[in-house]
Scaffold this motif. Structure first.
Motif, mmCIF file in Angstrom:
data_model
loop_
_atom_site.group_PDB
_atom_site.id
_atom_site.type_symbol
_atom_site.label_atom_id
_atom_site.label_comp_id
_atom_site.label_asym_id
_atom_site.label_seq_id
_atom_site.Cartn_x
_atom_site.Cartn_y
_atom_site.Cartn_z
ATOM 1 N N GLY A 76 10.870 29.777 -25.310
ATOM 2 C CA GLY A 76 10.961 30.989 -26.119
ATOM 3 C C GLY A 76 11.365 32.186 -25.279
ATOM 4 N N PHE A 79 15.075 31.710 -24.158
ATOM 5 C CA PHE A 79 15.940 31.896 -25.328
ATOM 6 C C PHE A 79 16.039 33.375 -25.686
ATOM 7 C CE2 PHE A 79 16.731 31.856 -29.959
ATOM 8 C CZ PHE A 79 17.864 31.052 -29.991
ATOM 9 N N PRO A 102 11.692 31.035 -32.674
ATOM 10 C CA PRO A 102 12.393 30.794 -31.397
ATOM 11 C C PRO A 102 12.183 31.904 -30.363
ATOM 12 C CG PRO A 102 13.923 30.751 -33.270
ATOM 13 C CD PRO A 102 12.632 31.302 -33.760
#
Ligand SMILES: [Zn+2]
Length: 301
Positions: A76, A79, A102
């Protein structure tokens, strides 16, 4: 069908592990959620999302569970960082639209940027200190020689160094709660006010998500670039910081706010106004910190 959670009925005492039916025997195969008593939907609770256990917790399952939690957080984080560099407006839009899984949340992202700033600041602190003290010593800070000497005696420190300490303390606070309340909050309110007035129907909570992610990324960028520009002189450092503060929200604007020039200008105006309260906030913390030190020294002396 989602049912309202019901408090699990407490049968006997919580510690009541009588030997004929030990509590561990009812871990697997229960019909209601162990967390909230909600209804089962597949492997998860329909109400709170808690996973049901199919088997008892064996040692290797525990290890796998904990490791996957750690990699989930890392995934996470990575990303979010990558997407904040490539499509920051998209990150804010996703988060506000309900696609949150996410990403790491905007407040965590802000604190990540703040932590990077503190680290970068600590890295250059010694040089910054001597540079500032040299600069301050060029000027006579307090006109009255006698008052100056008295104050320095009270503080037990040359005036330039005492001021420097208060300045450092104010800057560090600027990266945390002072930054939150004097930059992010006004930024969110100005963005909401300006964009709503031209027909972009936002909520303050939504513009606050934009403010937190943006300010977090501004802190990340100025921390990283700052390590280089700091050594290139005060002017270049200031130019870098000003550019990042002015331009990053424009980059993030794309994909979150309207593409029109009016909308862009309004984001720029909101950035400027938030920047003013931010500088004001740091100056107030600086004055307050110095004033409290003098007051404290006077009490002690
Ligand atoms: Zn549940």
């Amino acid at each position: 069908m989602v049912t309202k959670p019901v408090k699990p009925a407490i049968t006997g005492s919580e510690s009541g592990a009588s030997l004929d039916r030990h509590w561990t025997q009812s871990i697997v195969g229960r019909a209601d959620c162990a967390n909230c008593g909600g209804e089962r939907l597949g492997d998860f609770c329909a109400h709170c999302g808690q996973q049901f256990f199919e088997t008892r917790l064996h040692f290797w399952e525990l290890v796998q569970n904990l490791l996957s939690r750690v990699t989930d957080i890392e995934r996470g984080l990575l990303f979010t960082v990558i997407n904040m560099f490539t499509r920051p407006g998209g990150v804010c839009r996703d988060y506000v639209s309900g696609k949150q899984k996410p990403y790491i949340n905007p407040l965590t992202y802000f604190f990540l940027g703040a932590a990077l700033q503190v680290f970068a600041f600590w890295w250059v602190a010694d040089e910054l200190r001597s540079r500032m003290v040299a600069e301050l010593n060029k000027h006579q800070l307090i006109r009255n020689e006698e008052a100056n000497a008295k104050l320095e005696e009270l503080l037990g420190q040359p005036m330039a160094e005492a001021l420097m300490d208060s300045y450092v303390s104010a800057i560090l606070q600027g990266y945390t709660y002072v930054g939150l309340f004097s930059f992010v909050v006004p930024f969110a309110v100005w963005l909401w006010l300006f964009h709503s007035s031209t027909g972009e129907k936002f909520q303050v909570g939504e513009t606050a998500v934009f403010g937190l992610y943006s300010f977090g990324q501004i802190l990340v960028l100025t921390a990283v670039f700052g390590l280089v520009t700091f050594h290139l002189g005060n002017n270049i450092h200031l130019l870098m910081a000003t550019s990042v503060y002015a331009l990053f929200p424009q980059f993030a604007h794309t994909g979150f706010f309207d593409a029109s020039w009016t909308s862009r200008l309004l984001t720029l105006l909101a950035t400027l106004l938030a920047w003013c309260t931010f500088v004001l906030g740091i100056m107030i913390m600086f004055a307050l910190s110095f004033f409290l030190r003098v007051l404290w020294a006077a009490q002690m002396g």
